[in-house]
Design an enzyme around this catalytic site. Sequence first.
Site, PDB file in Angstrom:
ATOM      1  N   ARG A  51       0.807  -1.224   0.000  1.00  0.00           N
ATOM      2  CA  ARG A  51       0.000   0.000   0.000  1.00  0.00           C
ATOM      3  C   ARG A  51       0.836   1.268   0.000  1.00  0.00           C
ATOM      4  O   ARG A  51       0.571   2.192  -0.776  1.00  0.00           O
ATOM      5  CB  ARG A  51      -0.905   0.059   1.242  1.00  0.00           C
ATOM      6  CG  ARG A  51      -2.206  -0.638   1.104  1.00  0.00           C
ATOM      7  CD  ARG A  51      -2.566  -1.259   2.420  1.00  0.00           C
ATOM      8  NE  ARG A  51      -1.567  -2.245   2.751  1.00  0.00           N
ATOM      9  CZ  ARG A  51      -1.622  -3.508   2.302  1.00  0.00           C
ATOM     10  NH1 ARG A  51      -2.628  -3.910   1.609  1.00  0.00           N
ATOM     11  NH2 ARG A  51      -0.654  -4.371   2.569  1.00  0.00           N
ATOM     12  N   THR A  52       1.799   1.360   0.881  1.00  0.00           N
ATOM     13  CA  THR A  52       2.477   2.648   1.046  1.00  0.00           C
ATOM     14  C   THR A  52       3.250   3.002  -0.222  1.00  0.00           C
ATOM     15  O   THR A  52       3.111   4.102  -0.762  1.00  0.00           O
ATOM     16  CB  THR A  52       3.414   2.597   2.270  1.00  0.00           C
ATOM     17  OG1 THR A  52       2.670   2.100   3.381  1.00  0.00           O
ATOM     18  CG2 THR A  52       3.942   3.978   2.597  1.00  0.00           C
ATOM     19  N   LYS A  80      25.562  -3.468  -1.043  1.00  0.00           N
ATOM     20  CA  LYS A  80      27.037  -3.423  -1.071  1.00  0.00           C
ATOM     21  C   LYS A  80      27.588  -2.657   0.121  1.00  0.00           C
ATOM     22  O   LYS A  80      28.777  -2.375   0.199  1.00  0.00           O
ATOM     23  CB  LYS A  80      27.503  -2.733  -2.354  1.00  0.00           C
ATOM     24  CG  LYS A  80      27.001  -3.353  -3.631  1.00  0.00           C
ATOM     25  CD  LYS A  80      27.460  -2.503  -4.819  1.00  0.00           C
ATOM     26  CE  LYS A  80      26.530  -2.642  -5.995  1.00  0.00           C
ATOM     27  NZ  LYS A  80      26.637  -1.509  -6.925  1.00  0.00           N
ATOM     28  N   ARG A 101      11.133   3.928   3.307  1.00  0.00           N
ATOM     29  CA  ARG A 101      10.821   2.940   4.361  1.00  0.00           C
ATOM     30  C   ARG A 101      12.083   2.169   4.682  1.00  0.00           C
ATOM     31  O   ARG A 101      12.833   1.772   3.774  1.00  0.00           O
ATOM     32  CB  ARG A 101       9.727   1.980   3.906  1.00  0.00           C
ATOM     33  CG  ARG A 101       9.547   0.821   4.872  1.00  0.00           C
ATOM     34  CD  ARG A 101       8.344  -0.001   4.596  1.00  0.00           C
ATOM     35  NE  ARG A 101       7.116   0.730   4.887  1.00  0.00           N
ATOM     36  CZ  ARG A 101       5.900   0.193   4.852  1.00  0.00           C
ATOM     37  NH1 ARG A 101       5.756  -1.076   4.534  1.00  0.00           N
ATOM     38  NH2 ARG A 101       4.845   0.910   5.135  1.00  0.00           N
ATOM     39  N   HIS A 129       4.929   5.897  11.523  1.00  0.00           N
ATOM     40  CA  HIS A 129       4.445   5.753  10.148  1.00  0.00           C
ATOM     41  C   HIS A 129       3.441   6.902   9.906  1.00  0.00           C
ATOM     42  O   HIS A 129       2.234   6.697   9.842  1.00  0.00           O
ATOM     43  CB  HIS A 129       3.769   4.387   9.995  1.00  0.00           C
ATOM     44  CG  HIS A 129       3.475   3.953   8.592  1.00  0.00           C
ATOM     45  ND1 HIS A 129       3.555   4.792   7.492  1.00  0.00           N
ATOM     46  CD2 HIS A 129       3.069   2.739   8.100  1.00  0.00           C
ATOM     47  CE1 HIS A 129       3.222   4.109   6.409  1.00  0.00           C
ATOM     48  NE2 HIS A 129       2.932   2.861   6.753  1.00  0.00           N
TER      49      HIS A 129
HETATM   50  N1   CP Z   1      -0.206   0.060   5.768  1.00  0.00           N
HETATM   51  C1   CP Z   1       0.990  -0.260   5.258  1.00  0.00           C
HETATM   52  O1   CP Z   1       2.009   0.333   5.642  1.00  0.00           O
HETATM   53  O2   CP Z   1       0.954  -1.255   4.318  1.00  0.00           O
HETATM   54  P1   CP Z   1       2.215  -1.738   3.479  1.00  0.00           P
HETATM   55  O3   CP Z   1       3.167  -2.386   4.427  1.00  0.00           O
HETATM   56  O4   CP Z   1       1.655  -2.680   2.449  1.00  0.00           O
HETATM   57  O5   CP Z   1       2.825  -0.510   2.865  1.00  0.00           O
END
Ligand code: CP
Length: 303
Positions: A51-52, A80, A101, A129
Site C-alpha cells: 500500500r504505502t 554493497k 521505508r 508511520h
Molecule cells: N499500511 C501499510 O504500511 O501497508 P504496506 O506495508 O503494504 O505498505
Amino acid sequence: MKHLIEPKDLTDQEVDGILDLADRIIADPKTYAHKCDGKKLATLFYEPSTRTRLSFEAAMLELGGSVLGFSSADSSSAAKGESVADTIRTVQCYADIVAMRHPKEGSAKVASLHADIPVINAGDGGHQHPTQTLTDLLTIRRLKGRLDNFTIGLCGDLKFGRTVHSLIRMLLRYPNISFVLISPNELRVPDYLRAELEAKQAKFKEVERLEEIIGELDILYMTRVQRERFFNEEDYVRLRDSYILDMDKMKMAKDDMIVLHPLPRVNEISVEVDSDPRACYFKQALCGKYVRMALMLKMLGLD
Ligand code: CP
C-alpha cells in the site's frame, strides 16, 4: 514542514490543510492532474510494502509526475554496504521528493539530516508511520464526520505497531477521545507512549479481551502481529492469533462502529467480515492515495 518524519512535524493547521486538500482532490481530481508535471518522486523501500509504496507512486502519477526508486534493499547499493546518508545525497541529484521505508528506527531522520529535498518517512522499524496516520485521519473524518468525541479500540501488536504509535500521538491532539488499548501483556504499548497518554490526561484503559469492550467502540483499529519484529519464532507463534475478529464478535459491536486496519492482515480479521458494511479497511487504503497526493503537493509548494 520541510520533512515529515513523525506526527509532531505537522502542526494542527498543516494536518487540517492536508485533509482538506485531500477532500478537494477526491471531489475534483482533474484540477490536480498536472500539478506535478515534471516532478519526480523517489521511493526508497528497504523493507516490503504494497500500500504505502504503490499509493505514493499512484499519487505522484495521478498528479502528472514520475516515479523512480527501489522496492528492496537487495536491489540497491545498500546490499554493497552503502549508507543511508550517501544514498540520499545521491538520490537528491535525481528526484524532487523522497518517500523512504527502512527497518531501522530513526533511518528516515538520518536521511532528512543529509537531504536538501523533502524526505517523507514511509515507516521506520517499530517507530513511526506518519502517512498511515494521515490516511487514518482522512478515513475517520470522511466516514465519521469528525475527529473528536469517540472511543477507539486499538487491538493487536501495540508494542511494535508503528501505525498505532503514530495514530495515538496524533489523536491526542483532539478533544474527548477515549482510547481502549487491547493487547496481550507482552505486546502492550511502549512505556513512552503510556507516559504521553498520562501526561495529556487522556482517557485510556488497557485490556486483554476484545469481546469485553467491543460493544463500547466507535472505531476498532485492528493490527497484525508482525513476525518481522520478533526475535524469537516461538513467541510469534504463541501470540500471532491472539485476536481474530469474526462475525460473532461483530454481532456484539455497535451498528455504526467502523473497522479499520492499516493492512496487510494475516488472520486477525476473518474474510467473512469483509462483506459487513462496517469493514472499512479497503476504503482506508484508497484514502491513502489521496492523502499522499495532498501531502506531496503541500511539501512541494504546489497546492
Ligand atoms: N499500511 C501499510 O504500511 O501497508 P504496506 O506495508 O503494504 O505498505
